[in-house]
Design a protein around this motif. Structure first.
Motif, PDB file in Angstrom:
ATOM      1  N   VAL A 114      54.655  56.408 -19.163  1.00 50.19           N
ATOM      2  CA  VAL A 114      55.213  57.567 -19.865  1.00 50.19           C
ATOM      3  C   VAL A 114      56.618  57.868 -19.348  1.00 50.19           C
ATOM      4  CG1 VAL A 114      54.909  60.006 -20.452  1.00 50.19           C
ATOM      5  CG2 VAL A 114      52.906  58.523 -20.204  1.00 50.19           C
ATOM      6  N   VAL A 115      57.549  58.064 -20.265  1.00 51.64           N
ATOM      7  CA  VAL A 115      58.936  58.385 -19.920  1.00 51.64           C
ATOM      8  C   VAL A 115      59.256  59.814 -20.348  1.00 51.64           C
ATOM      9  CG1 VAL A 115      61.367  57.863 -20.382  1.00 51.64           C
ATOM     10  CG2 VAL A 115      59.726  56.000 -20.080  1.00 51.64           C
ATOM     11  N   GLY A 116      59.910  60.541 -19.446  1.00 50.23           N
ATOM     12  CA  GLY A 116      60.384  61.878 -19.769  1.00 50.23           C
ATOM     13  C   GLY A 116      61.900  61.908 -19.809  1.00 50.23           C
ATOM     14  N   ALA A 117      62.449  62.690 -20.736  1.00 47.72           N
ATOM     15  CA  ALA A 117      63.897  62.894 -20.831  1.00 47.72           C
ATOM     16  C   ALA A 117      64.144  64.388 -20.990  1.00 47.72           C
ATOM     17  CB  ALA A 117      64.477  62.132 -22.023  1.00 47.72           C
TER      18      ALA A 117
ATOM     19  N   ASP B 103      66.534  57.481 -13.078  1.00 45.81           N
ATOM     20  CA  ASP B 103      65.893  57.135 -11.814  1.00 45.81           C
ATOM     21  C   ASP B 103      65.768  55.616 -11.696  1.00 45.81           C
ATOM     22  OD1 ASP B 103      64.518  57.754  -9.360  1.00 45.81           O
ATOM     23  OD2 ASP B 103      62.697  57.077 -10.359  1.00 45.81           O
ATOM     24  N   ALA B 104      66.627  55.033 -10.885  1.00 42.40           N
ATOM     25  CA  ALA B 104      66.580  53.620 -10.473  1.00 42.40           C
ATOM     26  C   ALA B 104      66.967  52.594 -11.551  1.00 42.40           C
ATOM     27  CB  ALA B 104      65.205  53.272  -9.910  1.00 42.40           C
ATOM     28  N   GLU B 105      66.482  52.749 -12.777  1.00 43.21           N
ATOM     29  CA  GLU B 105      66.694  51.712 -13.788  1.00 43.21           C
ATOM     30  C   GLU B 105      68.146  51.681 -14.298  1.00 43.21           C
ATOM     31  OE1 GLU B 105      64.580  49.601 -14.073  1.00 43.21           O
ATOM     32  OE2 GLU B 105      62.573  50.433 -13.921  1.00 43.21           O
ATOM     33  N   VAL B 106      68.559  50.486 -14.733  1.00 44.44           N
ATOM     34  CA  VAL B 106      69.868  50.300 -15.372  1.00 44.44           C
ATOM     35  C   VAL B 106      69.611  49.969 -16.832  1.00 44.44           C
ATOM     36  CG1 VAL B 106      71.974  48.920 -15.438  1.00 44.44           C
ATOM     37  CG2 VAL B 106      70.905  49.464 -13.237  1.00 44.44           C
ATOM     38  N   ILE B 107      70.156  50.790 -17.732  1.00 43.55           N
ATOM     39  CA  ILE B 107      69.936  50.538 -19.158  1.00 43.55           C
ATOM     40  C   ILE B 107      71.267  50.458 -19.895  1.00 43.55           C
ATOM     41  CG2 ILE B 107      67.727  51.747 -19.073  1.00 43.55           C
ATOM     42  CD1 ILE B 107      68.987  54.025 -20.636  1.00 43.55           C
ATOM     43  N   GLU B 108      71.270  49.684 -20.966  1.00 42.97           N
ATOM     44  CA  GLU B 108      72.443  49.602 -21.841  1.00 42.97           C
ATOM     45  C   GLU B 108      72.313  50.672 -22.904  1.00 42.97           C
ATOM     46  OE1 GLU B 108      72.934  45.724 -23.446  1.00 42.97           O
ATOM     47  OE2 GLU B 108      73.038  44.730 -21.492  1.00 42.97           O
ATOM     48  N   SER B 109      73.360  51.445 -23.095  1.00 39.50           N
ATOM     49  CA  SER B 109      73.311  52.545 -24.052  1.00 39.50           C
ATOM     50  C   SER B 109      74.701  52.815 -24.601  1.00 39.50           C
ATOM     51  CB  SER B 109      72.759  53.806 -23.372  1.00 39.50           C
ATOM     52  OG  SER B 109      72.755  54.902 -24.253  1.00 39.50           O
ATOM     53  N   LYS B 110      74.748  53.488 -25.742  1.00 37.85           N
ATOM     54  CA  LYS B 110      76.030  53.880 -26.335  1.00 37.85           C
ATOM     55  C   LYS B 110      76.678  54.992 -25.536  1.00 37.85           C
ATOM     56  CE  LYS B 110      74.666  52.582 -31.034  1.00 37.85           C
ATOM     57  NZ  LYS B 110      74.386  53.058 -32.410  1.00 37.85           N
ATOM     58  N   ILE B 111      75.880  55.701 -24.743  1.00 41.25           N
ATOM     59  CA  ILE B 111      76.419  56.760 -23.894  1.00 41.25           C
ATOM     60  C   ILE B 111      76.566  56.242 -22.462  1.00 41.25           C
ATOM     61  CG2 ILE B 111      75.420  58.582 -25.316  1.00 41.25           C
ATOM     62  CD1 ILE B 111      73.305  58.943 -23.077  1.00 41.25           C
ATOM     63  N   GLU B 112      77.326  56.953 -21.652  1.00 44.52           N
ATOM     64  CA  GLU B 112      77.482  56.577 -20.250  1.00 44.52           C
ATOM     65  C   GLU B 112      76.161  56.782 -19.512  1.00 44.52           C
ATOM     66  OE1 GLU B 112      80.224  57.770 -16.365  1.00 44.52           O
ATOM     67  OE2 GLU B 112      80.923  58.244 -18.387  1.00 44.52           O
ATOM     68  N   THR B 113      75.863  55.891 -18.583  1.00 51.30           N
ATOM     69  CA  THR B 113      74.624  56.006 -17.799  1.00 51.30           C
ATOM     70  C   THR B 113      74.927  55.875 -16.313  1.00 51.30           C
ATOM     71  OG1 THR B 113      74.143  53.639 -17.915  1.00 51.30           O
ATOM     72  CG2 THR B 113      73.246  55.034 -19.675  1.00 51.30           C
ATOM     73  N   LYS B 114      74.086  56.493 -15.516  1.00 52.87           N
ATOM     74  CA  LYS B 114      74.217  56.409 -14.065  1.00 52.87           C
ATOM     75  C   LYS B 114      72.843  56.183 -13.464  1.00 52.87           C
ATOM     76  CE  LYS B 114      75.854  57.009  -9.836  1.00 52.87           C
ATOM     77  NZ  LYS B 114      76.720  55.996  -9.177  1.00 52.87           N
TER      78      LYS B 114
ATOM     79  N   PRO C  88      56.331  45.837 -16.571  1.00 58.01           N
ATOM     80  CA  PRO C  88      56.561  47.257 -16.261  1.00 58.01           C
ATOM     81  C   PRO C  88      58.028  47.689 -16.270  1.00 58.01           C
ATOM     82  CG  PRO C  88      54.963  46.328 -14.749  1.00 58.01           C
ATOM     83  CD  PRO C  88      55.498  45.182 -15.547  1.00 58.01           C
ATOM     84  N   LYS C  89      58.896  46.856 -15.713  1.00 58.34           N
ATOM     85  CA  LYS C  89      60.320  47.212 -15.653  1.00 58.34           C
ATOM     86  C   LYS C  89      60.919  47.326 -17.047  1.00 58.34           C
ATOM     87  CE  LYS C  89      64.707  45.856 -13.526  1.00 58.34           C
ATOM     88  NZ  LYS C  89      64.879  47.114 -12.767  1.00 58.34           N
ATOM     89  N   MET C  90      60.674  46.309 -17.891  1.00 57.40           N
ATOM     90  CA  MET C  90      61.219  46.333 -19.244  1.00 57.40           C
ATOM     91  C   MET C  90      60.561  47.433 -20.085  1.00 57.40           C
ATOM     92  SD  MET C  90      63.738  44.431 -19.500  1.00 57.40           S
ATOM     93  CE  MET C  90      63.914  44.775 -21.254  1.00 57.40           C
ATOM     94  N   ALA C  91      59.298  47.731 -19.801  1.00 57.56           N
ATOM     95  CA  ALA C  91      58.617  48.819 -20.505  1.00 57.56           C
ATOM     96  C   ALA C  91      59.273  50.152 -20.162  1.00 57.56           C
ATOM     97  CB  ALA C  91      57.140  48.844 -20.126  1.00 57.56           C
ATOM     98  N   SER C  92      59.642  50.324 -18.896  1.00 58.99           N
ATOM     99  CA  SER C  92      60.325  51.534 -18.457  1.00 58.99           C
ATOM    100  C   SER C  92      61.687  51.672 -19.129  1.00 58.99           C
ATOM    101  CB  SER C  92      60.489  51.518 -16.937  1.00 58.99           C
ATOM    102  OG  SER C  92      61.195  52.657 -16.493  1.00 58.99           O
ATOM    103  N   ILE C  93      62.443  50.582 -19.153  1.00 60.45           N
ATOM    104  CA  ILE C  93      63.767  50.579 -19.781  1.00 60.45           C
ATOM    105  C   ILE C  93      63.651  50.850 -21.285  1.00 60.45           C
ATOM    106  CG2 ILE C  93      65.709  49.069 -20.407  1.00 60.45           C
ATOM    107  CD1 ILE C  93      65.336  47.746 -17.617  1.00 60.45           C
TER     108      ILE C  93
END
Length: 213
Positions: A38-41, A118-129, A93-98
């Protein structure tokens, strides 16, 4: 004495750059043997402060439930995404999280300016940290961790009623000794246990060998 972490430092840093809509992202259940990931935003208001919000793992069940309602009530926007066991098996699990995090961002009504993750690196149209142990360092990520954890725990409690012999309400699908003993007795549940995980694969192999004897 442990130094108190400023849970607002990352948010303040980006707001000084002109970013107003900051979303925090975190997941629950990545290491579980059963049930969804489960992912929360969460996008919190600019001036929102609550020093009780912290990494969900460091909070009591009662406090998490209380803060869940508090976050839902005050958030500018939020999203909760379930990745079912079959998809976790397919992706890992990692790709499921992303994947869940990308869906959570897309599911928001308000388009964020930046995502603190938290920890993961994702590609997005917005800036990510990406922030290691972000749920201990960012109020936005900590809030997302609470939504993810409480949502998943509530779901596992429902499944506990459907499969009472598995005690999902206690171990929540994680790899505890109790869960292992139950699996040895009853076996894994198709489409609910994660068959790609080594402990479940081992259990299936043992079951297969036993049947062939």
């Amino acid at each position: 004495m442990k130094k108190k972490i400023n849970m607002y430092a990352f948010e303040n840093k980006y707001r000084l750059k002109g970013y107003k809509k900051i979303v925090g992202l975190d997941e629950a259940g990545g290491g579980s043997w059963a049930g969804p990931l489960v992912v929360g935003a969460v996008i919190l208001p600019t001036n929102y402060h609550n020093d009780e919000i912290n990494d969900s793992k460091q909070l009591s069940i009662q406090k998490r439930e209380q803060l869940y309602d508090e976050i839902i009530k005050n958030a500018l926007d939020y999203s909760i995404i379930f990745i079912e066991p079959n998809e976790v098996d397919k992706l890992n699990p990692k790709m499921a999280s992303i994947t869940g995090m990308k869906r959570a961002i897309d599911d928001l009504r308000i388009k964020p300016d930046v995502a603190l993750i938290d920890a993961e690196v994702i590609e997005s149209k917005i800036e990510t940290k990406s922030i290691i142990k972000g749920d201990e360092k960012s109020i936005s990520i900590a809030a997302a961790s609470i939504l993810a954890k409480v949502s998943r725990d509530r779901y596992m409690k429902k499944m506990d009623k459907q499969y009472p012999q598995y005690h999902f309400g206690k171990h929540k699908g994680y790899g505890t000794m109790e869960h292992l003993k139950i699996l040895k007795k009853y076996g894994p549940i198709k489409n609910f246990h994660r068959y790609s995980y080594k402990p479940i694969q081992k259990m299936l192999n043992i079951s297969s060998k036993t049947k062939s004897l």
